[in-house]
Enzyme design. Structure first.
Site, PDB file in Angstrom:
ATOM      1  N   ASN A   1     -29.167 -15.032 -37.026  1.00  0.00           N
ATOM      2  CA  ASN A   1     -30.202 -14.597 -36.780  1.00  0.00           C
ATOM      3  C   ASN A   1     -30.943 -13.742 -37.458  1.00  0.00           C
ATOM      4  O   ASN A   1     -32.176 -13.838 -37.356  1.00  0.00           O
ATOM      5  CB  ASN A   1     -29.454 -13.697 -35.670  1.00  0.00           C
ATOM      6  CG  ASN A   1     -29.741 -13.677 -33.827  1.00  0.00           C
ATOM      7  OD1 ASN A   1     -30.383 -14.171 -33.414  1.00  0.00           O
ATOM      8  ND2 ASN A   1     -28.424 -14.223 -33.704  1.00  0.00           N
TER       9      ASN A   1
ATOM     10  N   MET B   1     -21.445  -6.246 -36.036  1.00  0.00           N
ATOM     11  CA  MET B   1     -20.244  -6.107 -34.884  1.00  0.00           C
ATOM     12  C   MET B   1     -19.554  -4.390 -35.210  1.00  0.00           C
ATOM     13  O   MET B   1     -17.879  -4.659 -34.465  1.00  0.00           O
ATOM     14  CB  MET B   1     -19.043  -7.612 -34.810  1.00  0.00           C
ATOM     15  CG  MET B   1     -19.558  -8.310 -35.164  1.00  0.00           C
ATOM     16  SD  MET B   1     -20.618  -8.659 -33.554  1.00  0.00           S
ATOM     17  CE  MET B   1     -19.949  -8.957 -32.706  1.00  0.00           C
ATOM     18  N   ARG B   2     -19.508  -3.690 -35.571  1.00  0.00           N
ATOM     19  CA  ARG B   2     -19.146  -2.079 -35.175  1.00  0.00           C
ATOM     20  C   ARG B   2     -19.774  -1.457 -34.111  1.00  0.00           C
ATOM     21  O   ARG B   2     -21.182  -0.911 -34.703  1.00  0.00           O
ATOM     22  CB  ARG B   2     -19.386  -1.544 -36.648  1.00  0.00           C
ATOM     23  CG  ARG B   2     -18.340  -2.312 -37.835  1.00  0.00           C
ATOM     24  CD  ARG B   2     -17.916  -1.529 -38.886  1.00  0.00           C
ATOM     25  NE  ARG B   2     -18.151  -0.339 -38.560  1.00  0.00           N
ATOM     26  CZ  ARG B   2     -16.545   0.257 -39.236  1.00  0.00           C
ATOM     27  NH1 ARG B   2     -16.118  -0.523 -39.338  1.00  0.00           N
ATOM     28  NH2 ARG B   2     -16.531   1.538 -39.225  1.00  0.00           N
TER      29      ARG B   2
ATOM     30  N   ASN C   1     -30.991  -4.312 -31.701  1.00  0.00           N
ATOM     31  CA  ASN C   1     -30.057  -4.829 -31.016  1.00  0.00           C
ATOM     32  C   ASN C   1     -30.674  -6.263 -31.326  1.00  0.00           C
ATOM     33  O   ASN C   1     -30.843  -5.829 -29.698  1.00  0.00           O
ATOM     34  CB  ASN C   1     -29.518  -3.881 -31.020  1.00  0.00           C
ATOM     35  CG  ASN C   1     -27.334  -4.707 -31.104  1.00  0.00           C
ATOM     36  OD1 ASN C   1     -27.272  -5.723 -32.268  1.00  0.00           O
ATOM     37  ND2 ASN C   1     -26.937  -4.711 -30.028  1.00  0.00           N
TER      38      ASN C   1
ATOM     39  N   HIS D   1     -27.968  -8.350 -28.027  1.00  0.00           N
ATOM     40  CA  HIS D   1     -26.541  -8.363 -27.729  1.00  0.00           C
ATOM     41  C   HIS D   1     -26.683 -10.416 -27.316  1.00  0.00           C
ATOM     42  O   HIS D   1     -27.886 -10.031 -26.291  1.00  0.00           O
ATOM     43  CB  HIS D   1     -26.739  -7.539 -27.039  1.00  0.00           C
ATOM     44  CG  HIS D   1     -25.608  -7.257 -25.865  1.00  0.00           C
ATOM     45  ND1 HIS D   1     -24.396  -6.844 -26.595  1.00  0.00           N
ATOM     46  CD2 HIS D   1     -25.011  -7.424 -24.700  1.00  0.00           C
ATOM     47  CE1 HIS D   1     -23.102  -7.256 -25.556  1.00  0.00           C
ATOM     48  NE2 HIS D   1     -23.717  -7.732 -24.704  1.00  0.00           N
TER      49      HIS D   1
ATOM     50  N   SER E   1     -30.359 -10.207 -24.640  1.00  0.00           N
ATOM     51  CA  SER E   1     -30.938  -9.308 -24.819  1.00  0.00           C
ATOM     52  C   SER E   1     -31.135  -8.537 -26.116  1.00  0.00           C
ATOM     53  O   SER E   1     -30.387  -8.502 -26.794  1.00  0.00           O
ATOM     54  CB  SER E   1     -30.835  -8.054 -23.536  1.00  0.00           C
ATOM     55  OG  SER E   1     -30.105  -8.478 -22.420  1.00  0.00           O
TER      56      SER E   1
ATOM     57  N   THR F   1     -29.401   2.714 -28.725  1.00  0.00           N
ATOM     58  CA  THR F   1     -29.504   4.334 -29.088  1.00  0.00           C
ATOM     59  C   THR F   1     -27.459   4.690 -29.382  1.00  0.00           C
ATOM     60  O   THR F   1     -26.767   3.409 -28.809  1.00  0.00           O
ATOM     61  CB  THR F   1     -29.589   4.649 -27.319  1.00  0.00           C
ATOM     62  OG1 THR F   1     -29.021   4.219 -26.505  1.00  0.00           O
ATOM     63  CG2 THR F   1     -31.594   4.285 -27.209  1.00  0.00           C
TER      64      THR F   1
ATOM     65  N   GLU G   1     -25.320   5.003 -27.226  1.00  0.00           N
ATOM     66  CA  GLU G   1     -24.792   4.451 -25.880  1.00  0.00           C
ATOM     67  C   GLU G   1     -24.548   2.718 -26.467  1.00  0.00           C
ATOM     68  O   GLU G   1     -25.699   1.922 -26.177  1.00  0.00           O
ATOM     69  CB  GLU G   1     -25.495   4.204 -24.336  1.00  0.00           C
ATOM     70  CG  GLU G   1     -24.751   3.866 -23.211  1.00  0.00           C
ATOM     71  CD  GLU G   1     -25.856   3.916 -21.947  1.00  0.00           C
ATOM     72  OE1 GLU G   1     -27.003   4.679 -22.154  1.00  0.00           O
ATOM     73  OE2 GLU G   1     -24.755   3.931 -20.735  1.00  0.00           O
ATOM     74  N   LEU G   2     -23.641   2.470 -25.937  1.00  0.00           N
ATOM     75  CA  LEU G   2     -23.254   1.366 -26.628  1.00  0.00           C
ATOM     76  C   LEU G   2     -23.917   0.016 -25.765  1.00  0.00           C
ATOM     77  O   LEU G   2     -23.414   0.018 -24.656  1.00  0.00           O
ATOM     78  CB  LEU G   2     -21.992   0.660 -27.070  1.00  0.00           C
ATOM     79  CG  LEU G   2     -21.777  -1.168 -27.179  1.00  0.00           C
ATOM     80  CD1 LEU G   2     -21.459  -0.915 -28.697  1.00  0.00           C
ATOM     81  CD2 LEU G   2     -19.849  -1.175 -26.896  1.00  0.00           C
TER      82      LEU G   2
ATOM     83  N   GLU H   1     -31.659 -17.521 -29.310  1.00  0.00           N
ATOM     84  CA  GLU H   1     -31.413 -16.110 -29.787  1.00  0.00           C
ATOM     85  C   GLU H   1     -32.539 -15.865 -31.052  1.00  0.00           C
ATOM     86  O   GLU H   1     -33.427 -14.787 -31.404  1.00  0.00           O
ATOM     87  CB  GLU H   1     -30.334 -15.354 -29.810  1.00  0.00           C
ATOM     88  CG  GLU H   1     -29.231 -15.017 -28.869  1.00  0.00           C
ATOM     89  CD  GLU H   1     -28.139 -14.922 -29.288  1.00  0.00           C
ATOM     90  OE1 GLU H   1     -27.839 -14.295 -30.720  1.00  0.00           O
ATOM     91  OE2 GLU H   1     -26.873 -15.085 -28.780  1.00  0.00           O
TER      92      GLU H   1
HETATM   93  C1  GRF Z   1     -25.195 -13.865 -31.858  1.00  0.00           C
HETATM   94  O1  GRF Z   1     -24.382 -14.349 -30.722  1.00  0.00           O
HETATM   95  C2  GRF Z   1     -25.680 -11.807 -31.470  1.00  0.00           C
HETATM   96  O2  GRF Z   1     -26.141 -12.282 -30.193  1.00  0.00           O
HETATM   97  C3  GRF Z   1     -23.899 -11.343 -32.086  1.00  0.00           C
HETATM   98  O3  GRF Z   1     -23.485 -11.537 -32.038  1.00  0.00           O
HETATM   99  C4  GRF Z   1     -23.509 -12.541 -32.974  1.00  0.00           C
HETATM  100  C5  GRF Z   1     -24.477 -13.428 -34.169  1.00  0.00           C
HETATM  101  O4  GRF Z   1     -24.418 -14.243 -34.438  1.00  0.00           O
HETATM  102  N1  GRF Z   1     -24.784 -10.090 -31.633  1.00  0.00           N
HETATM  103  P1  GRF Z   1     -25.177 -14.948 -36.146  1.00  0.00           P
HETATM  104  O5  GRF Z   1     -24.127 -13.548 -37.519  1.00  0.00           O
HETATM  105  O6  GRF Z   1     -26.703 -13.858 -35.782  1.00  0.00           O
HETATM  106  O7  GRF Z   1     -25.631 -15.679 -36.393  1.00  0.00           O
END
Ligand code: GRF
Length: 199
Positions: free
Chosen positions: A13, A85-86, A102, A104, A131, A136, A138-139, A169
């Site tokens: 991403n 991822m935290r 973010n 998701h 999305s 915020t 809230e996760l 994405e």
């Molecule tokens: C993506 O699927 C994103 O939606 C999620 O984690 C993944 C990240 O992939 N939060 P990358 O590290 O951007 O390839």
């Protein structure tokens, strides 16, 4: 627009965001994983990086304060969580209200948290998606500003869904950052697009 990003993984991403050649300046890429591929993506793009490991800190909030403190020192206008991822301590997130987004991999408010593709398949959904939302405390709960949808087929697996969704994405996130850079998407205590509140 000065943009910082946090990522924990390979950074596809982040790579898509950089490749979009938006009118933004990337000021820092941070990670909680020193070996994250996202850091290599940043280095190849000549973007400063910072990495910290939770094990080097007394507790979670100490880690969050350190990493987000390093991000703050880069003086970004926008912080993008691109596969970070935290779960971030609420007191730390509060300082970034309206300045952090973010991405998701679900059609929020469905499937907040982890394993979204699996949960989508288990539910027998015929549609899935990603999305982008303002962060915020809230996760995965902040105001959603844009979504991308894909159809779920009978032979889909977690892997095929994740792969197909990632392609979406890579368009969705740059589109949102571009809208913020152009001023069309703003935060005025709530998300606004072209001067109108996003419900
Ligand atoms: C993506 O699927 C994103 O939606 C999620 O984690 C993944 C990240 O992939 N939060 P990358 O590290 O951007 O390839």
């Amino acid at each position: 627009l000065r943009v910082a990003a946090l990522a924990s993984g390979r950074g596809s991403n982040l790579a898509a965001l950089i490749a979009a050649r938006l009118p933004v300046e990337f000021v820092l890429v941070g990670s909680d994983k020193p070996s994250a591929g996202a850091l290599d993506v940043a280095r190849q793009a000549g973007i400063p990086t910072v990495a910290m490991q939770a094990k080097d800190f007394a507790d979670r909030v100490a880690f969050d304060r350190a990493l987000f403190g390093a991000v703050a020192e880069a003086r970004p206008d926008l912080l993008v969580l691109a596969g970070y991822m935290r779960i971030i301590d609420a007191s730390v997130v509060a300082a970034w209200e309206g300045r952090a987004i973010n991405i998701h991999p679900s059609l929020l408010p469905k499937y907040r948290g982890m394993h979204t593709h699996r949960r989508c398949l288990e539910a027998g959904d015929t549609e899935h998606g990603a999305s982008v939302h303002f962060v915020t405390a809230e996760l995965d709960g902040g105001p959603v500003v844009a979504q991308a949808r894909i159809a779920v087929g009978p032979t889909d697996t977690e892997e095929t869904l994740a792969t197909r969704l990632l392609v979406e994405e890579h368009t969705l996130l740059p589109a949102v950052v571009g809208a913020i850079a152009s001023g069309r998407l703003q935060w005025r205590g709530l998300a606004m697009f072209d001067g109108k509140p996003l419900e």
